[in-house]
Write a protein that holds these residues in place. Structure first.
Motif, PDB file in Angstrom:
ATOM      1  N   GLU A   1       0.828  -1.205   0.000  1.00 24.19           N
ATOM      2  CA  GLU A   1       0.000   0.000   0.000  1.00 24.19           C
ATOM      3  C   GLU A   1       0.866   1.262   0.000  1.00 24.19           C
ATOM      4  OE1 GLU A   1      -3.633   2.048  -0.211  1.00 24.19           O
ATOM      5  OE2 GLU A   1      -3.079  -0.020  -0.653  1.00 24.19           O
TER       6      GLU A   1
ATOM      7  N   ARG B   1       2.015   1.820  -3.394  1.00 23.36           N
ATOM      8  CA  ARG B   1       0.882   2.283  -4.196  1.00 23.36           C
ATOM      9  C   ARG B   1       0.625   3.774  -4.010  1.00 23.36           C
ATOM     10  NH1 ARG B   1      -4.112   3.565  -4.376  1.00 23.36           N
ATOM     11  NH2 ARG B   1      -4.562   3.427  -2.173  1.00 23.36           N
TER      12      ARG B   1
ATOM     13  N   THR C   1      -6.314  -2.082   4.212  1.00 22.99           N
ATOM     14  CA  THR C   1      -5.409  -1.247   3.424  1.00 22.99           C
ATOM     15  C   THR C   1      -6.062   0.051   2.962  1.00 22.99           C
ATOM     16  OG1 THR C   1      -5.929  -2.547   1.438  1.00 22.99           O
ATOM     17  CG2 THR C   1      -3.926  -3.132   2.654  1.00 22.99           C
TER      18      THR C   1
END
Length: 190
Positions: free
Chosen positions: A21, A24, A107
């Motif tokens: 995450e 990301r 997440t």
């Protein structure tokens, strides 16, 4: 711009989820360790932009490690916990911990928590800098007032005249009013 995060937790699944995450949302480097002592050492070694610590990590618990990290690095620190009581939340808040994440980790909660933590940390640091500036200004004013009093006493001047004399001396010498006041008090300039 490279952004680094440090994660310290004992659960490999949580570390993997957090890492994925964080990549990301724009972090480019993720440092990982599994105990509080190494977390502190790594934080002081790599100066991450964000730290996420499990509350129950061994060696030095997450809160103790977070407090130590925050004492030297003004970066957002998030704690990750299965549960926490009011005392832990209060201690965390008192020590500048930006947020709590709960296990099991969702997440989708991470990006907003990071955004809020970064914004909160920046806001707190701006306020701390302002406080320091105000403390310095107050201290300067105290010294200037003492110097003004000394100039008044030694020269029989009014308060306004003594202040103007200090100002003129500061301008003539291209020094701050505080430096001239220090000279008056230290050397007996007038």
């Amino acid at each position: 711009m490279a952004r680094t995060a440090l994660i310290s937790d004992t659960d490999p699944g949580v570390v993997l989820s957090l890492s994925n995450e964080l990549y990301r949302v724009g972090f480019t480097e993720i440092e990982v360790c599994h105990d509080g002592i190494n977390a502190v050492d790594k934080a002081f070694g790599c100066y991450p932009d964000l730290v996420i610590l499990g509350l129950d990590i061994p060696g030095k618990n997450g809160l103790a490690a977070a407090v130590e990290i925050r004492s030297r690095l003004k970066i957002p620190v998030l704690l990750l916990a299965e549960r926490c009581d009011a005392e832990i939340v209060k201690r965390a808040a008192d020590n500048g911990i930006a947020a709590f994440l709960t296990k099991p980790l969702r997440t989708q909660d991470l990006a907003p928590a990071i955004a809020l933590a970064v914004a909160h940390t920046e806001e707190v640091e701006v306020l701390r800098e302002r406080i320091e500036d105000l403390k310095e200004t107050i201290e300067d004013q105290k010294v200037i007032e003492k110097a003004k009093g000394k100039v008044m006493e030694l020269n029989g001047l009014t308060e306004a005249a003594a202040y103007r004399l200090l100002q003129k001396t500061a301008m003539d010498r291209r020094k701050s009013l505080r430096k001239v006041a220090d000279e008056v008090l230290g050397k007996g300039l007038y």
